[in-house]
Design a protein around this motif. Structure first.
Motif, PDB file in Angstrom:
ATOM      1  N   GLY A  36      -3.247  -0.200  15.352  1.00 26.94           N
ATOM      2  CA  GLY A  36      -4.389  -0.371  14.460  1.00 26.94           C
ATOM      3  C   GLY A  36      -4.336  -1.692  13.733  1.00 26.94           C
TER       4      GLY A  36
ATOM      5  N   PHE B 239      -3.251  -0.426   7.101  1.00 31.84           N
ATOM      6  CA  PHE B 239      -3.687  -0.428   8.502  1.00 31.84           C
ATOM      7  C   PHE B 239      -4.816   0.569   8.729  1.00 31.84           C
ATOM      8  CE2 PHE B 239       0.806  -1.643   8.688  1.00 31.84           C
ATOM      9  CZ  PHE B 239       0.731  -2.820   9.413  1.00 31.84           C
ATOM     10  N   GLU B 240      -5.656   0.269   9.676  1.00 35.82           N
ATOM     11  CA  GLU B 240      -6.602   1.247  10.197  1.00 35.82           C
ATOM     12  C   GLU B 240      -5.918   1.944  11.367  1.00 35.82           C
ATOM     13  OE1 GLU B 240     -10.520  -0.223  10.995  1.00 35.82           O
ATOM     14  OE2 GLU B 240     -10.351  -1.765   9.442  1.00 35.82           O
ATOM     15  N   THR B 241      -5.424   3.119  11.124  1.00 38.32           N
ATOM     16  CA  THR B 241      -4.587   3.800  12.113  1.00 38.32           C
ATOM     17  C   THR B 241      -5.385   4.161  13.360  1.00 38.32           C
ATOM     18  OG1 THR B 241      -3.245   4.721  10.339  1.00 38.32           O
ATOM     19  CG2 THR B 241      -3.043   5.740  12.520  1.00 38.32           C
ATOM     20  N   GLY B 242      -4.779   3.890  14.508  1.00 36.76           N
ATOM     21  CA  GLY B 242      -5.365   4.263  15.784  1.00 36.76           C
ATOM     22  C   GLY B 242      -4.277   4.704  16.747  1.00 36.76           C
TER      23      GLY B 242
ATOM     24  N   TYR C 141      -6.207  -3.860   7.386  1.00 39.28           N
ATOM     25  CA  TYR C 141      -7.417  -3.865   6.577  1.00 39.28           C
ATOM     26  C   TYR C 141      -7.673  -5.283   6.083  1.00 39.28           C
ATOM     27  CZ  TYR C 141      -8.489   1.108   6.091  1.00 39.28           C
ATOM     28  OH  TYR C 141      -8.888   2.405   6.328  1.00 39.28           O
ATOM     29  N   GLU C 142      -8.894  -5.712   6.178  1.00 39.85           N
ATOM     30  CA  GLU C 142      -9.239  -7.063   5.754  1.00 39.85           C
ATOM     31  C   GLU C 142      -9.783  -7.103   4.328  1.00 39.85           C
ATOM     32  OE1 GLU C 142     -11.878  -8.746   8.606  1.00 39.85           O
ATOM     33  OE2 GLU C 142     -10.363  -8.823  10.197  1.00 39.85           O
TER      34      GLU C 142
ATOM     35  N   SER D 149       0.816  -1.220   0.000  1.00 37.01           N
ATOM     36  CA  SER D 149       0.000   0.000   0.000  1.00 37.01           C
ATOM     37  C   SER D 149       0.845   1.264   0.000  1.00 37.01           C
ATOM     38  CB  SER D 149      -0.970   0.039   1.188  1.00 37.01           C
ATOM     39  OG  SER D 149      -0.312   0.445   2.379  1.00 37.01           O
TER      40      SER D 149
ATOM     41  N   GLU E  31       0.912   3.671   2.194  1.00 37.05           N
ATOM     42  CA  GLU E  31       1.524   4.047   3.471  1.00 37.05           C
ATOM     43  C   GLU E  31       2.771   3.235   3.774  1.00 37.05           C
ATOM     44  OE1 GLU E  31      -1.307   3.663   6.578  1.00 37.05           O
ATOM     45  OE2 GLU E  31      -1.852   1.604   6.124  1.00 37.05           O
TER      46      GLU E  31
ATOM     47  N   GLU F   5      -4.503   1.714  -1.152  1.00 33.71           N
ATOM     48  CA  GLU F   5      -4.388   2.991  -0.450  1.00 33.71           C
ATOM     49  C   GLU F   5      -3.913   2.816   0.984  1.00 33.71           C
ATOM     50  OE1 GLU F   5      -7.813   5.454  -0.707  1.00 33.71           O
ATOM     51  OE2 GLU F   5      -7.947   5.325  -2.889  1.00 33.71           O
ATOM     52  N   LYS F   6      -4.395   1.767   1.651  1.00 31.29           N
ATOM     53  CA  LYS F   6      -4.084   1.603   3.070  1.00 31.29           C
ATOM     54  C   LYS F   6      -3.803   0.139   3.377  1.00 31.29           C
ATOM     55  CE  LYS F   6      -4.941   4.377   6.046  1.00 31.29           C
ATOM     56  NZ  LYS F   6      -4.103   5.311   6.819  1.00 31.29           N
TER      57      LYS F   6
END
Length: 260
Positions: free
Chosen positions: A216, A196-199, A219-220, A101, A103, A193-194
């Protein structure tokens, strides 16, 4: 004559992934290792310009290597300009953990080393291996014990083809991601695009002062045709990358907007 390959990484010179790549490449090439002395994951293309870089010649498993006290990009620059290596190909990896991705390729030291080589007009390939347990990315890479045999076969296939046939027009770096379990074949992909789901997780230290962990889950779901989708389906993702970050689609609008 055997082709000459400069081998580097971001997990450090003792990483089992680096030496798996060495084993694969040395079957058909002269391989010179110049890699960071310590773990340097997620440093991207940062370069040591405020401190000296020390280089030590060491032996690991009976093989000589240059241990570079700096970043992955430093290792490439030292290899090319201090050690005077003139490689036919620069290989970075095998990274323990996927580099997929937008990022990841922007922050990855593995990809950063390959981009640095391309910046100096050397063809470069980055190899990364998906991990089933994300915690494996944070353990000592010198003791990662998973089997690299499939990764070795991919490295030999990809590098031989690139050495024999050359790079595709317009590509500066080839980013290869190998699933932990290969279920399919090779797939030419674009970057998702991604990854990870950033947290951000807030915690308190023993004195009650706050500190933070960036975290995070992965992404699945990703679009078909992307690198994340390919690897999640067990395919080997091959993504051509370019150094040129120009947004050509935006140029006409920008010209119209900035008519002064």
């Amino acid at each position: 004559m055997k082709p000459k390959i400069l081998l580097t990484n971001d997990d450090g010179v003792t990483s089992t992934g680096l030496w798996a790549a060495y084993d694969a490449l040395s079957e058909f090439a002269e391989v010179i290792v110049a890699a960071p002395s310590t773990q340097q994951s997620a440093v991207g293309r940062s370069i040591s310009i405020f401190e000296p870089i020390r280089v030590n010649r060491i032996t690991i498993n009976g093989n000589e290597a240059y241990s570079v006290g700096g970043k992955p990009t430093d290792s490439v620059i030292i290899g090319l300009y201090a050690l005077k290596i003139k490689p036919d190909l620069v290989v970075s990896g095998v990274n323990i953990g996927e580099n997929l991705s937008f990022e990841s390729v922007m922050t990855s030291g593995t990809v950063g080393a390959a981009l640095e080589a391309a910046n100096h007009n050397y063809p470069a390939v980055a190899f990364s291996l998906q991990v089933e347990d994300q915690a494996d990315k944070f353990d000592d890479p010198g003791f990662y014990s998973k089997n690299f045999e499939n990764a070795k076969n991919v490295i030999k296939t990809v590098c031989k083809k690139l050495l024999n046939e050359g790079f595709p027009e317009g590509a500066d770096v080839i980013n290869v991601n190998i699933p932990s379990e290969i279920k399919g074949g090779y797939e030419i992909t674009r970057l998702a695009e991604k990854l990870f789901e950033t947290g951000v997780e807030k915690r308190l230290d023993p004195r009650g002062k706050p500190y933070f962990w960036i975290n995070g889950p992965l992404y699945e779901v990703a679009e078909e045709g992307t690198d994340v989708h390919a690897v999640s389906n067990g395919n080997i993702s091959i993504t051509p990358l370019t150094l040129d970050c120009t947004s050509y689609r935006s140029m006409e609008d920008m010209k119209n907007n900035f008519k002064l």
